[in-house]
Design a protein around this motif. Structure first.
Motif, mmCIF file in Angstrom:
data_model
loop_
_atom_site.group_PDB
_atom_site.id
_atom_site.type_symbol
_atom_site.label_atom_id
_atom_site.label_comp_id
_atom_site.label_asym_id
_atom_site.label_seq_id
_atom_site.Cartn_x
_atom_site.Cartn_y
_atom_site.Cartn_z
ATOM 1 N N GLY A 110 7.054 2.212 -6.954
ATOM 2 C CA GLY A 110 7.350 2.275 -5.717
ATOM 3 C C GLY A 110 6.631 1.477 -4.620
ATOM 4 O O GLY A 110 6.917 1.620 -3.265
ATOM 5 N N GLN A 111 5.631 0.637 -5.194
ATOM 6 C CA GLN A 111 4.859 -0.038 -4.115
ATOM 7 C C GLN A 111 5.767 -1.476 -3.912
ATOM 8 O O GLN A 111 6.369 -1.908 -4.503
ATOM 9 C CB GLN A 111 3.584 -0.627 -4.744
ATOM 10 C CG GLN A 111 2.742 -1.440 -4.121
ATOM 11 C CD GLN A 111 1.673 -1.958 -4.801
ATOM 12 O OE1 GLN A 111 1.486 -1.765 -6.156
ATOM 13 N NE2 GLN A 111 0.577 -2.762 -4.133
ATOM 14 N N GLN A 112 5.776 -1.669 -2.539
ATOM 15 C CA GLN A 112 6.577 -2.708 -2.093
ATOM 16 C C GLN A 112 6.010 -4.335 -2.231
ATOM 17 O O GLN A 112 4.663 -4.151 -2.199
ATOM 18 C CB GLN A 112 6.771 -2.586 -0.336
ATOM 19 C CG GLN A 112 7.956 -1.421 -0.220
ATOM 20 C CD GLN A 112 8.253 -1.277 1.127
ATOM 21 O OE1 GLN A 112 7.528 -1.920 1.935
ATOM 22 N NE2 GLN A 112 9.316 -0.459 1.519
ATOM 23 N N PHE A 113 6.456 -5.218 -2.531
ATOM 24 C CA PHE A 113 6.172 -6.485 -2.546
ATOM 25 C C PHE A 113 5.292 -6.602 -1.352
ATOM 26 O O PHE A 113 3.963 -7.227 -1.541
ATOM 27 C CB PHE A 113 7.203 -7.380 -2.851
ATOM 28 C CG PHE A 113 6.621 -8.883 -3.036
ATOM 29 C CD1 PHE A 113 6.181 -9.157 -4.394
ATOM 30 C CD2 PHE A 113 6.758 -9.901 -2.230
ATOM 31 C CE1 PHE A 113 5.847 -10.471 -4.762
ATOM 32 C CE2 PHE A 113 6.201 -11.107 -2.325
ATOM 33 C CZ PHE A 113 5.972 -11.382 -3.828
ATOM 34 N N GLY A 114 5.670 -6.830 -0.247
ATOM 35 C CA GLY A 114 5.119 -6.766 1.149
ATOM 36 C C GLY A 114 4.947 -8.408 1.445
ATOM 37 O O GLY A 114 5.248 -9.211 0.965
ATOM 38 N N THR A 115 4.770 -8.460 2.922
ATOM 39 C CA THR A 115 4.547 -9.569 3.584
ATOM 40 C C THR A 115 3.308 -10.380 3.075
ATOM 41 O O THR A 115 3.553 -11.644 2.902
ATOM 42 C CB THR A 115 4.636 -9.427 5.003
ATOM 43 O OG1 THR A 115 5.550 -8.642 5.250
ATOM 44 C CG2 THR A 115 4.667 -10.734 5.840
ATOM 45 N N GLU A 116 2.312 -9.714 2.756
ATOM 46 C CA GLU A 116 0.906 -10.559 2.294
ATOM 47 C C GLU A 116 1.211 -11.153 1.227
ATOM 48 O O GLU A 116 0.809 -12.380 0.827
ATOM 49 C CB GLU A 116 -0.164 -9.623 2.160
ATOM 50 C CG GLU A 116 -0.747 -9.243 3.690
ATOM 51 C CD GLU A 116 -1.157 -10.401 4.494
ATOM 52 O OE1 GLU A 116 -1.836 -11.247 3.926
ATOM 53 O OE2 GLU A 116 -0.891 -10.190 5.615
ATOM 54 N N ARG A 117 2.117 -10.688 0.203
ATOM 55 C CA ARG A 117 2.252 -11.543 -1.181
ATOM 56 C C ARG A 117 3.046 -12.513 -0.776
ATOM 57 O O ARG A 117 3.060 -13.643 -1.485
ATOM 58 C CB ARG A 117 2.854 -10.149 -2.247
ATOM 59 C CG ARG A 117 1.980 -9.636 -2.671
ATOM 60 C CD ARG A 117 2.753 -8.874 -3.990
ATOM 61 N NE ARG A 117 1.718 -7.888 -4.612
ATOM 62 C CZ ARG A 117 1.336 -6.703 -4.337
ATOM 63 N NH1 ARG A 117 2.262 -6.242 -3.452
ATOM 64 N NH2 ARG A 117 0.863 -5.960 -4.966
ATOM 65 N N LEU A 118 4.056 -12.480 0.152
ATOM 66 C CA LEU A 118 5.134 -13.778 0.765
ATOM 67 C C LEU A 118 4.298 -14.549 1.176
ATOM 68 O O LEU A 118 4.234 -15.905 0.674
ATOM 69 C CB LEU A 118 6.081 -13.150 1.461
ATOM 70 C CG LEU A 118 7.357 -12.471 0.998
ATOM 71 C CD1 LEU A 118 8.523 -12.235 2.059
ATOM 72 C CD2 LEU A 118 8.070 -13.692 -0.068
ATOM 73 N N LEU A 119 3.505 -14.256 1.806
ATOM 74 C CA LEU A 119 2.480 -15.564 2.606
ATOM 75 C C LEU A 119 1.665 -15.877 1.676
ATOM 76 O O LEU A 119 1.193 -17.168 1.614
ATOM 77 C CB LEU A 119 1.653 -14.586 3.485
ATOM 78 C CG LEU A 119 0.854 -15.625 4.502
ATOM 79 C CD1 LEU A 119 1.556 -16.684 5.318
ATOM 80 C CD2 LEU A 119 0.126 -14.810 5.659
ATOM 81 N N ARG A 120 0.948 -15.408 0.490
ATOM 82 C CA ARG A 120 0.314 -16.147 -0.275
ATOM 83 C C ARG A 120 1.001 -17.035 -1.123
ATOM 84 O O ARG A 120 0.517 -18.078 -1.704
ATOM 85 C CB ARG A 120 -0.574 -14.641 -1.223
ATOM 86 C CG ARG A 120 -1.599 -14.183 -0.759
ATOM 87 C CD ARG A 120 -2.502 -13.530 -1.632
ATOM 88 N NE ARG A 120 -1.645 -12.462 -2.444
ATOM 89 C CZ ARG A 120 -1.876 -11.154 -2.096
ATOM 90 N NH1 ARG A 120 -2.161 -10.878 -0.990
ATOM 91 N NH2 ARG A 120 -1.082 -10.408 -2.738
#
Length: 166
Positions: A129-139
């Motif tokens: 249930g953990q989201q990929f998130g914007t930080e991972r996209l940015l990385r």
């Protein structure tokens, strides 16, 4: 908004209206306001659509856009550092007569990269249930310095897919 046939049809309608308005020319906010008026006239379903519509001026290195409830773009400099992307209020289309849009004129630094994405990317979840998130996209964007735009998109898609697993 939502999933299924009704949502797909509403998205197709919004896409058709956007193409028609965009072909007439005009500033991104003017185009989105016109699409919003038409959606309100056509549908009383309470459905809505988020989107970002922009015009890229390559020679000037500038991206002018209007954002209607869609995720804010991400941008990095040539060395992979996060670049500031201002964010205002942007409401989805199809809900409000007096629409608030986030209108920006964004200079893209030489060698910089700009990533537009749907909330399906940052909200994608793994089995816990953990989201990929914007930080991972940015990385992912920061690490893709030598990649073409197409390869960077494929890399981001692959990273989301790998994160989600089965």
């Amino acid at each position: 908004s939502g999933h299924g046939v009704g949502s797909a049809l509403f998205m197709a309608l919004a896409f058709s209206l956007l193409r028609g308005e965009a072909s007439r020319g005009g500033a991104p906010d003017k185009v989105l306001r016109s699409v919003n008026r038409q959606l309100l006239d056509i549908s009383d379903s309470g459905m809505f659509v988020t989107l970002l519509y922009g015009i890229l001026d390559g020679p000037e290195g500038e991206f002018t856009y209007a954002r209607a409830g869609h995720p804010n773009p991400l941008m990095v400099t040539v060395d992979g550092a996060e670049a500031l992307v201002p964010q205002g209020v942007g409401q989805p289309l199809g809900l409000f007569d007096e629409l608030l849009l986030d209108v920006q004129k964004l200079p893209i630094p030489a060698g910089g990269r700009l990533q537009l994405y749907t909330d399906g990317a940052n909200e994608a979840s793994d089995s816990g249930g953990q989201q990929f998130g914007t930080e991972r996209l940015l990385r992912t964007l920061s690490a893709g310095g030598g990649l073409s735009a197409q390869d960077l998109c494929q890399t981001a898609f692959g990273a989301v897919k790998d994160f989600c697993g089965t």
